[in-house]
Design a protein around this motif. Structure first.
Motif, PDB file in Angstrom:
ATOM      1  N   VAL A  67     -24.856  15.247 113.385  1.00 19.18           N
ATOM      2  CA  VAL A  67     -25.129  15.934 112.110  1.00 19.18           C
ATOM      3  C   VAL A  67     -26.307  15.273 111.401  1.00 19.18           C
ATOM      4  CG1 VAL A  67     -24.189  16.336 109.794  1.00 19.18           C
ATOM      5  CG2 VAL A  67     -22.816  16.865 111.807  1.00 19.18           C
ATOM      6  N   ILE A  68     -26.359  13.936 111.452  1.00 16.67           N
ATOM      7  CA  ILE A  68     -27.471  13.208 110.835  1.00 16.67           C
ATOM      8  C   ILE A  68     -28.781  13.561 111.518  1.00 16.67           C
ATOM      9  CG2 ILE A  68     -28.426  10.898 110.435  1.00 16.67           C
ATOM     10  CD1 ILE A  68     -25.492   9.909 110.216  1.00 16.67           C
ATOM     11  N   VAL A  69     -28.782  13.548 112.831  1.00 21.19           N
ATOM     12  CA  VAL A  69     -29.989  13.886 113.591  1.00 21.19           C
ATOM     13  C   VAL A  69     -30.409  15.339 113.323  1.00 21.19           C
ATOM     14  CG1 VAL A  69     -30.934  14.179 115.912  1.00 21.19           C
ATOM     15  CG2 VAL A  69     -29.513  12.182 115.388  1.00 21.19           C
ATOM     16  N   ASP A  70     -29.439  16.223 113.245  1.00 23.61           N
ATOM     17  CA  ASP A  70     -29.729  17.641 113.004  1.00 23.61           C
ATOM     18  C   ASP A  70     -30.409  17.842 111.654  1.00 23.61           C
ATOM     19  OD1 ASP A  70     -29.561  20.502 113.525  1.00 23.61           O
ATOM     20  OD2 ASP A  70     -27.952  20.539 112.038  1.00 23.61           O
ATOM     21  N   TYR A  71     -29.943  17.124 110.640  1.00 20.29           N
ATOM     22  CA  TYR A  71     -30.549  17.262 109.306  1.00 20.29           C
ATOM     23  C   TYR A  71     -32.015  16.864 109.338  1.00 20.29           C
ATOM     24  CZ  TYR A  71     -31.924  16.152 104.559  1.00 20.29           C
ATOM     25  OH  TYR A  71     -32.623  16.089 103.375  1.00 20.29           O
ATOM     26  N   TYR A  72     -32.296  15.685 109.847  1.00 15.46           N
ATOM     27  CA  TYR A  72     -33.674  15.216 109.846  1.00 15.46           C
ATOM     28  C   TYR A  72     -34.551  15.960 110.851  1.00 15.46           C
ATOM     29  CZ  TYR A  72     -32.635  11.473 106.592  1.00 15.46           C
ATOM     30  OH  TYR A  72     -32.278  10.763 105.461  1.00 15.46           O
ATOM     31  N   SER A  73     -33.950  16.555 111.849  1.00 13.14           N
ATOM     32  CA  SER A  73     -34.714  17.278 112.860  1.00 13.14           C
ATOM     33  C   SER A  73     -35.024  18.715 112.458  1.00 13.14           C
ATOM     34  CB  SER A  73     -33.949  17.306 114.189  1.00 13.14           C
ATOM     35  OG  SER A  73     -33.727  16.010 114.680  1.00 13.14           O
ATOM     36  N   ASN A  74     -34.154  19.328 111.652  1.00 13.89           N
ATOM     37  CA  ASN A  74     -34.248  20.777 111.471  1.00 13.89           C
ATOM     38  C   ASN A  74     -34.345  21.290 110.042  1.00 13.89           C
ATOM     39  OD1 ASN A  74     -34.061  21.593 114.297  1.00 13.89           O
ATOM     40  ND2 ASN A  74     -31.990  20.741 114.222  1.00 13.89           N
ATOM     41  N   TYR A  75     -33.793  20.575 109.045  1.00 17.42           N
ATOM     42  CA  TYR A  75     -33.874  21.146 107.691  1.00 17.42           C
ATOM     43  C   TYR A  75     -33.985  20.082 106.612  1.00 17.42           C
ATOM     44  CZ  TYR A  75     -28.764  20.394 107.693  1.00 17.42           C
ATOM     45  OH  TYR A  75     -27.510  19.852 107.780  1.00 17.42           O
ATOM     46  N   ASN A  76     -34.711  19.009 106.903  1.00 21.02           N
ATOM     47  CA  ASN A  76     -34.928  17.938 105.929  1.00 21.02           C
ATOM     48  C   ASN A  76     -35.757  18.454 104.754  1.00 21.02           C
ATOM     49  OD1 ASN A  76     -35.376  15.514 104.619  1.00 21.02           O
ATOM     50  ND2 ASN A  76     -36.979  14.845 106.037  1.00 21.02           N
ATOM     51  N   ALA A  77     -35.139  18.512 103.572  1.00 17.48           N
ATOM     52  CA  ALA A  77     -35.827  18.971 102.364  1.00 17.48           C
ATOM     53  C   ALA A  77     -35.027  18.548 101.147  1.00 17.48           C
ATOM     54  CB  ALA A  77     -36.000  20.495 102.381  1.00 17.48           C
ATOM     55  N   ASN A  78     -35.698  18.506  99.996  1.00 17.56           N
ATOM     56  CA  ASN A  78     -34.978  18.203  98.766  1.00 17.56           C
ATOM     57  C   ASN A  78     -34.135  19.403  98.359  1.00 17.56           C
ATOM     58  OD1 ASN A  78     -34.169  16.744  96.479  1.00 17.56           O
ATOM     59  ND2 ASN A  78     -36.211  15.850  96.264  1.00 17.56           N
ATOM     60  N   ILE A  79     -33.095  19.133  97.574  1.00 15.06           N
ATOM     61  CA  ILE A  79     -32.104  20.180  97.274  1.00 15.06           C
ATOM     62  C   ILE A  79     -32.154  20.606  95.813  1.00 15.06           C
ATOM     63  CG2 ILE A  79     -30.534  19.504  99.122  1.00 15.06           C
ATOM     64  CD1 ILE A  79     -28.882  17.984  97.009  1.00 15.06           C
ATOM     65  N   HIS A  80     -31.577  21.755  95.544  1.00 14.48           N
ATOM     66  CA  HIS A  80     -31.376  22.307  94.202  1.00 14.48           C
ATOM     67  C   HIS A  80     -32.666  22.706  93.500  1.00 14.48           C
ATOM     68  CE1 HIS A  80     -27.488  19.684  94.131  1.00 14.48           C
ATOM     69  NE2 HIS A  80     -27.192  20.896  94.575  1.00 14.48           N
ATOM     70  N   ARG A  81     -33.830  22.442  94.102  1.00 12.49           N
ATOM     71  CA  ARG A  81     -35.078  22.626  93.359  1.00 12.49           C
ATOM     72  C   ARG A  81     -36.040  23.609  94.013  1.00 12.49           C
ATOM     73  NH1 ARG A  81     -35.618  16.089  92.824  1.00 12.49           N
ATOM     74  NH2 ARG A  81     -33.715  15.781  91.640  1.00 12.49           N
ATOM     75  N   GLY A  82     -35.963  23.754  95.295  1.00 12.82           N
ATOM     76  CA  GLY A  82     -36.973  24.529  95.995  1.00 12.82           C
ATOM     77  C   GLY A  82     -36.543  25.963  96.265  1.00 12.82           C
ATOM     78  N   VAL A  83     -37.515  26.860  96.272  1.00  8.61           N
ATOM     79  CA  VAL A  83     -37.223  28.260  96.620  1.00  8.61           C
ATOM     80  C   VAL A  83     -37.443  28.511  98.105  1.00  8.61           C
ATOM     81  CG1 VAL A  83     -37.807  29.098  94.326  1.00  8.61           C
ATOM     82  CG2 VAL A  83     -39.591  29.001  96.072  1.00  8.61           C
ATOM     83  N   HIS A  84     -38.011  27.536  98.792  1.00  6.37           N
ATOM     84  CA  HIS A  84     -38.308  27.739 100.215  1.00  6.37           C
ATOM     85  C   HIS A  84     -37.050  27.583 101.063  1.00  6.37           C
ATOM     86  CE1 HIS A  84     -38.313  23.358 101.113  1.00  6.37           C
ATOM     87  NE2 HIS A  84     -38.932  23.221  99.939  1.00  6.37           N
ATOM     88  N   ALA A  85     -37.151  28.055 102.278  1.00  4.52           N
ATOM     89  CA  ALA A  85     -35.982  28.197 103.156  1.00  4.52           C
ATOM     90  C   ALA A  85     -35.306  26.860 103.447  1.00  4.52           C
ATOM     91  CB  ALA A  85     -36.376  28.874 104.459  1.00  4.52           C
ATOM     92  N   LEU A  86     -36.104  25.809 103.735  1.00  7.88           N
ATOM     93  CA  LEU A  86     -35.503  24.524 104.086  1.00  7.88           C
ATOM     94  C   LEU A  86     -34.696  23.962 102.914  1.00  7.88           C
ATOM     95  CD1 LEU A  86     -38.255  22.617 106.133  1.00  7.88           C
ATOM     96  CD2 LEU A  86     -36.354  24.005 106.963  1.00  7.88           C
ATOM     97  N   SER A  87     -35.235  24.061 101.722  1.00  2.00           N
ATOM     98  CA  SER A  87     -34.534  23.556 100.546  1.00  2.00           C
ATOM     99  C   SER A  87     -33.236  24.309 100.310  1.00  2.00           C
ATOM    100  CB  SER A  87     -35.429  23.660  99.307  1.00  2.00           C
ATOM    101  OG  SER A  87     -34.736  23.237  98.149  1.00  2.00           O
ATOM    102  N   GLN A  88     -33.282  25.598 100.461  1.00  5.13           N
ATOM    103  CA  GLN A  88     -32.081  26.400 100.250  1.00  5.13           C
ATOM    104  C   GLN A  88     -31.023  26.081 101.298  1.00  5.13           C
ATOM    105  OE1 GLN A  88     -33.341  30.505 100.031  1.00  5.13           O
ATOM    106  NE2 GLN A  88     -34.400  30.218  98.081  1.00  5.13           N
TER     107      GLN A  88
END
Length: 404
Positions: free
Chosen positions: A41-62
Motif C-alpha cells: 500500500v505504501i509503495v502503491d501510494y508513492y508510485s501511483n497517486y502521490n499528491a497533497n490532499i483536501h486542496r487540489g482539484v486535479h485527479a491525483l489530489s482527489q
C-alpha cells in the motif's frame, strides 16, 4: 486453527538473519513488524497517486484525499467511534496526549487536580507535569503493588470534586498489566472528570470499543499494530474536541484568515494543521484491515498461549525474576537475572539473533518502585512461535552462564 507459519510469510523481515542467526523478534511492544500487504500500500501510494490532499482539484489530489479519508472511516469503524470526525490523525500516541494536554491548559486552574497512574509511560507523565506547571493544577498518582497492579482503593480515595482529568494506560508497556479502565472511567465520570486512555500497548492485542467504554479520549500508534511509524490517532468525544482549542496553527485547520481575525475549521481539520502523513494514514487503515482479517479474538488467544508457554519456561531458570505478575496481562514478560545487568543479557541475546528491549522502557517510576535499573523485556506478537521462545530460553541460560 491458527496457522502461524502461513502468517509469518506475510512479514519479509522475519526471514532475515542477525549475526548469522535467524532473527527472533521479541521487541513488539516497541514496534511491530510490517506485513507485505501494508508495504504494498505504501509503495502503491508513492508510485501511483502521490499528491497533497483536501486542496487540489486535479485527479491525483482527489484520489489521495478519497483514500486518506477512507482510512479515517476504517479507524472509526475499528474503534467504534460515533463519528468519523472524532478521529484525529496524529504522528502517534505522544502527539495525541500532548494535543489534549495543550487543550486543557485553557480549562484548568489552580486548585484543580489531575490523576495519573504509577504504571505510565513517560509520554503519559511528562505532558501532565508540564500542564500542572502552566496551570497550577496538582498531579496525583495511583500507586502500584508488587504484582504490577494499580491500587484501586487508593484511586477511589484520590478522586474528589476537584478531579478534572484522569489519565491511565490500557496496558502497561513495561509489565503487560491490563488495567481496569472500565472501572476507572466509571468512577472518574461520577465526579465529573474526563478520562484519557493511552491505548498504544492495547491496540495490537485487543479491539477497544470507545463508545462501550464511554471514554473521553483514546490514543494509539499505527507502528504498534503492523503499520508505519510516524502516524497514529486520537479519538475524542465530539463535545470535548469542540471545547478544546487547536494544538497548532497553519494551513488546513482554518475556515477563514485575515490579519485581524482567524476562524477555525470544523472537526477533524481543526486539529490537523499542515500537510499530514498522507501515506502513513492510508497505511494505518491497511494495517487495521490486515489485523481484522486475522481477527483480534484469534490474535488474543494465540498470544496468550505464547505468554503462558514463555512464562513457564523462563520461570524454570534459577535466579530469574519476572516483574509484572498480574493475572490480567498481555504477552509481555519483563525479567532480570539475579546479579546481572539487563543490558548485558540483552547484548548477548542480540549476538544470538534475538531482539529484546532492555532498560527502563520509558517507565522509570516502575523501575524505581522495584529498585532496579531496568529489565529485559520480551514482548510477543501473533507472528512469533514457541520455537522462538525456546531459542530465547536457551539464550538466557547461555547469558547466565557467561555473565555469572
Amino acid at each position: 486453527m491458527f496457522k502461524v507459519d502461513q502468517i509469518r510469510k506475510d512479514f519479509p523481515i522475519l526471514s532475515r538473519q542477525v549475526n548469522g542467526k535467524p532473527l527472533v523478534y521479541f521487541d513488539n511492544a516497541a514496534t511491530s513488524q510490517t506485513p507485505q500487504q501494508v508495504i504494498d500500500v505504501i509503495v502503491d501510494y508513492y508510485s501511483n497517486y502521490n499528491a497533497n490532499i483536501h486542496r487540489g482539484v486535479h485527479a491525483l489530489s482527489q484520489e489521495a484525499t478519497d483514500v486518506y479519508e477512507q482510512a479515517r472511516h476504517k479507524i472509526q469503524a475499528h474503534f467504534n467511534a460515533k463519528h468519523a470526525h472524532e478521529i484525529i490523525f496524529t504522528s502517534g500516541t505522544t502527539h495525541g496526549i500532548n494535543l489534549v494536554a495543550n487543550g486543557f491548559s485553557s480549562i484548568l486552574k489552580k486548585g484543580d487536580e489531575i490523576i495519573v497512574s504509577a504504571l505510565e509511560h513517560h509520554s503519559n507523565i511528562v505532558p501532565w507535569q508540564m500542564l500542572c506547571k502552566r496551570t497550577g493544577a496538582t498531579l496525583k498518582v495511583i500507586p502500584m503493588n508488587q504484582a504490577g497492579e494499580l491500587e484501586m482503593d487508593v484511586f477511589n480515595e484520590l478522586l474528589n470534586q476537584n478531579t478534572k482529568l484522569v489519565f491511565v494506560n490500557h496496558i502497561s508497556n513495561a509489565l503487560g498489566t491490563i488495567n481496569s479502565i472500565e472501572y476507572i472511567i466509571e468512577k472518574a465520570h461520577s465526579v465529573g472528570a474526563a478520562v484519557l486512555v493511552d491505548g498504544a500497548q492495547s491496540c495490537p492485542h485487543i479491539k477497544p470499543d470507545v463508545q462501550d467504554l464511554d471514554v473521553d479520549f483514546y490514543v494509539a500508534s499505527a507502528h504498534k499494530m503492523c503499520g508505519p511509524t510516524g502516524v497514529g490517532m486520537l479519538y475524542g468525544k465530539e463535545e470535548w474536541l469542540n471545547k478544546l482549542p487547536p494544538y497548532q496553527g497553519g494551513g488546513e485547520m482554518i475556515a477563514e484568515v485575515t490579519f485581524e481575525k482567524t476562524t477555525y475549521a470544523a472537526l477533524p481539520h481543526k486539529f490537523e494543521a499542515g500537510t499530514p502523513n498522507i501515506c502513513g494514514g492510508i497505511a494505518f487503515g491497511a494495517a487495521i484491515d490486515y489485523m481484522n482479517a486475522i481477527g483480534f479474538d484469534t490474535i488474543a488467544t494465540y498470544e496468550h498461549e505464547l505468554l503462558e508457554y514463555a512464562t513457564e519456561k523462563l520461570s524454570s531458570i534459577d535466579g530469574l525474576k519476572i516483574y509484572g505478575t498480574s493475572k490480567h496481562k498481555t504477552s509481555v514478560i519483563s525479567f532480570n537475572l539475579e546479579g546481572i545487568h539487563p543490558y548485558d543479557v540483552g547484548t548477548i541475546l542480540d549476538k544470538l539473533g534475538i531482539a529484546v528491549r532492555t532498560g527502563h522502557h520509558c517507565a522509570q517510576p516502575i523501575m524505581d518502585y522495584f529498585k532496579i535499573p531496568g529489565t529485559v523485556r520480551a514482548s510477543f506478537a501473533f507472528y512469533n512461535t514457541k520455537v522462538e521462545i525456546d531459542a530465547l530460553v536457551e539464550g538466557v541460560i547461555k547469558a547466565k552462564m557467561m555473565l555469572s
